[in-house]
Scaffold this motif. Structure first.
Motif, mmCIF file in Angstrom:
data_model
loop_
_atom_site.group_PDB
_atom_site.id
_atom_site.type_symbol
_atom_site.label_atom_id
_atom_site.label_comp_id
_atom_site.label_asym_id
_atom_site.label_seq_id
_atom_site.Cartn_x
_atom_site.Cartn_y
_atom_site.Cartn_z
ATOM 1 N N LYS A 13 -7.041 16.693 51.051
ATOM 2 C CA LYS A 13 -8.090 17.346 51.820
ATOM 3 C C LYS A 13 -7.578 17.678 53.215
ATOM 4 C CE LYS A 13 -12.210 15.766 51.280
ATOM 5 N NZ LYS A 13 -13.434 14.945 51.364
ATOM 6 N N VAL A 14 -7.825 18.863 53.663
ATOM 7 C CA VAL A 14 -7.402 19.314 54.986
ATOM 8 C C VAL A 14 -8.454 18.929 56.008
ATOM 9 C CG1 VAL A 14 -6.730 21.309 56.365
ATOM 10 C CG2 VAL A 14 -6.150 21.232 53.934
ATOM 11 N N PHE A 15 -7.992 18.334 57.146
ATOM 12 C CA PHE A 15 -8.924 17.890 58.194
ATOM 13 C C PHE A 15 -9.479 19.095 58.946
ATOM 14 C CE2 PHE A 15 -9.532 16.844 62.718
ATOM 15 C CZ PHE A 15 -10.573 15.942 62.601
ATOM 16 N N VAL A 16 -10.802 19.140 59.059
ATOM 17 C CA VAL A 16 -11.489 20.197 59.795
ATOM 18 C C VAL A 16 -12.296 19.535 60.898
ATOM 19 C CG1 VAL A 16 -13.120 22.107 59.670
ATOM 20 C CG2 VAL A 16 -11.592 21.634 57.738
ATOM 21 N N GLN A 17 -12.017 19.875 62.154
ATOM 22 C CA GLN A 17 -12.706 19.283 63.295
ATOM 23 C C GLN A 17 -14.111 19.842 63.389
ATOM 24 O OE1 GLN A 17 -10.665 19.793 66.966
ATOM 25 N NE2 GLN A 17 -12.042 18.454 68.120
ATOM 26 N N GLN A 18 -15.086 18.974 63.542
ATOM 27 C CA GLN A 18 -16.476 19.389 63.637
ATOM 28 C C GLN A 18 -16.783 19.902 65.032
ATOM 29 O OE1 GLN A 18 -18.943 16.134 62.453
ATOM 30 N NE2 GLN A 18 -18.203 16.132 60.315
ATOM 31 N N LYS B 291 0.118 21.838 51.922
ATOM 32 C CA LYS B 291 -0.471 20.536 52.170
ATOM 33 C C LYS B 291 -1.212 20.052 50.944
ATOM 34 C CE LYS B 291 -1.068 21.037 57.163
ATOM 35 N NZ LYS B 291 -2.025 20.981 58.300
#
Length: 366
Positions: free
Chosen positions: A100-105, A97
């Motif tokens: 920036k990789v999406f990181v769920q809060q 990828k």
């Protein structure tokens, strides 16, 4: 004001005195082309015209020939191959990828601390029903937790007004405002007695909106009207009259030759009951207005066609109160009523010529 007008006249005469041929002779070739472009009438907003007729032709190059689509496509393709591709900042790799990789809060729970209530108040809330909690929410102004009816009923009442809570199914209630009309002052028994005695002062019988009249009393009215010679209007609107009353009205119309207005709207008559009334129009030669709309049962196409057939056999009916759903019967009845009204007007003119406004010129005798 006069000086200003004289000045305008002088300016106008100055331009009228110019010689157009002399001005054109003094222009060079470029100026003549520019003048020609300015004087050309074009319509750039008309999409129906070709492009050449919507804008000025400002090119001076000669045409290279007819359009060759294949050569044009080859040229565009070769030009596209000569253009280098834009280099990517991060090269592409399969399975990797880019960016920036999406990181769920993580959700933060327990922001609001539990409220410290009095033991009595906490016990009352624990034992309260859902309807009582709805009233409390309405008093606190939490109108988003309930319907508008629950909210306003809780505010207006000092007691527990709601019978349903938050989880109840919301239904749309049709609120019909009562009509502020005074009750009908007609004395049914007294009017029936006067009708049976053929009282000369009784010319209008109005029983509208009297819902507690027995069926046998309405039949007695119809029986009395058979021999009555003074009543010209009979109205039974919203009296819960059924087919039995309609049959009695039909029998009355076969004999009565005085009644002109009959109104039986907003009742419980079916198609058969109305047909028993309309059949008598072929024998009755005095009825002028008949209203039968807004019955409890809706009539089909067959009933409306039969109604139109009966009406066309009447030569005295001038107004008919019913909203036809079919265009055919509606147009037939409208044309026939117009014909009856014209015949009535001609009869009135022949009987009383003075009702027509005429102009007469009298010559003075010398």
């Amino acid at each position: 004001m006069t000086d200003y007008t004289d000045m305008q006249m002088k300016e106008r005469e100055k331009y009228l005195a110019l010689d157009e041929d002399e001005l054109l002779a003094g222009l060079n070739e470029d100026e003549l082309e520019q003048l020609e472009l300015e004087l050309e009438e074009l319509d750039p907003d008309n999409e129906l015209l070709p492009a050449g007729m919507r804008q000025k032709d400002q090119t001076k190059k000669k045409a290279t020939g007819k359009l060759n689509r294949e050569e044009l496509m080859d040229f565009l393709e070769s030009e596209a191959k000569l253009i280098e591709d834009v280099e990517e900042t991060v090269p592409y790799q399969p399975g990797v990828k880019r960016g920036k990789v999406f990181v769920q809060q993580e959700s933060v729970e327990g922001v609001l601390r539990p409220a410290n209530l009095d033991p009595e108040l906490e016990e009352a809330l624990d034992n309260a029903s859902e309807a009582e909690l709805t009233d409390i929410a309405a008093i606190l102004g939490m109108h988003t937790l309930m319907s508008s009816d629950q909210f306003y009923s809780s505010i207006k009442s000092s007691k527990i007004a709601n019978q349903s809570g938050f989880t109840s199914v919301t239904k749309c209630d049709l609120k019909v405002s009562p009509i502020n009309e005074p009750p009908n002052p007609t004395d049914v028994d007294k009017t029936l007695k006067l009708c049976q005695e053929d009282d000369a002062e009784l010319t209008d019988i109005n029983l509208n909106n009297i819902k507690n009249i027995p069926i046998h009393t309405l039949k007695a009215y119809c029986e009395a009207l058979k021999t009555n010679t003074h009543v010209i209007s009979f109205s039974l609107v919203n009296t819960r009259s059924n087919d039995a009353v309609a049959g009695a009205i039909g029998d009355m119309l076969k004999i009565n030759r005085v009644l002109k207005i009959l109104n039986v709207e907003s009742n419980f008559m079916s198609g058969d009951g109305l047909q028993s009334i309309l059949k008598c129009l072929t024998e009755n030669d005095c009825i002028e207005q008949l209203r039968v709309d807004n019955q409890r049962s809706q009539f089909g196409n067959k009933v409306e066609m039969e109604m139109a057939d009966f009406i066309t056999q009447s030569s005295t009916l001038l107004k008919f109160g019913y909203n036809f759903r079919l265009q055919g019967p509606r147009s037939i009845v409208a044309a026939h009523l117009l014909k009856n009204n014209d015949a009535k007007r001609l009869t009135r003119v022949e009987f009383n010529p003075s009702s027509v406004v005429t102009k007469t010129v009298y010559k003075k005798k010398k």
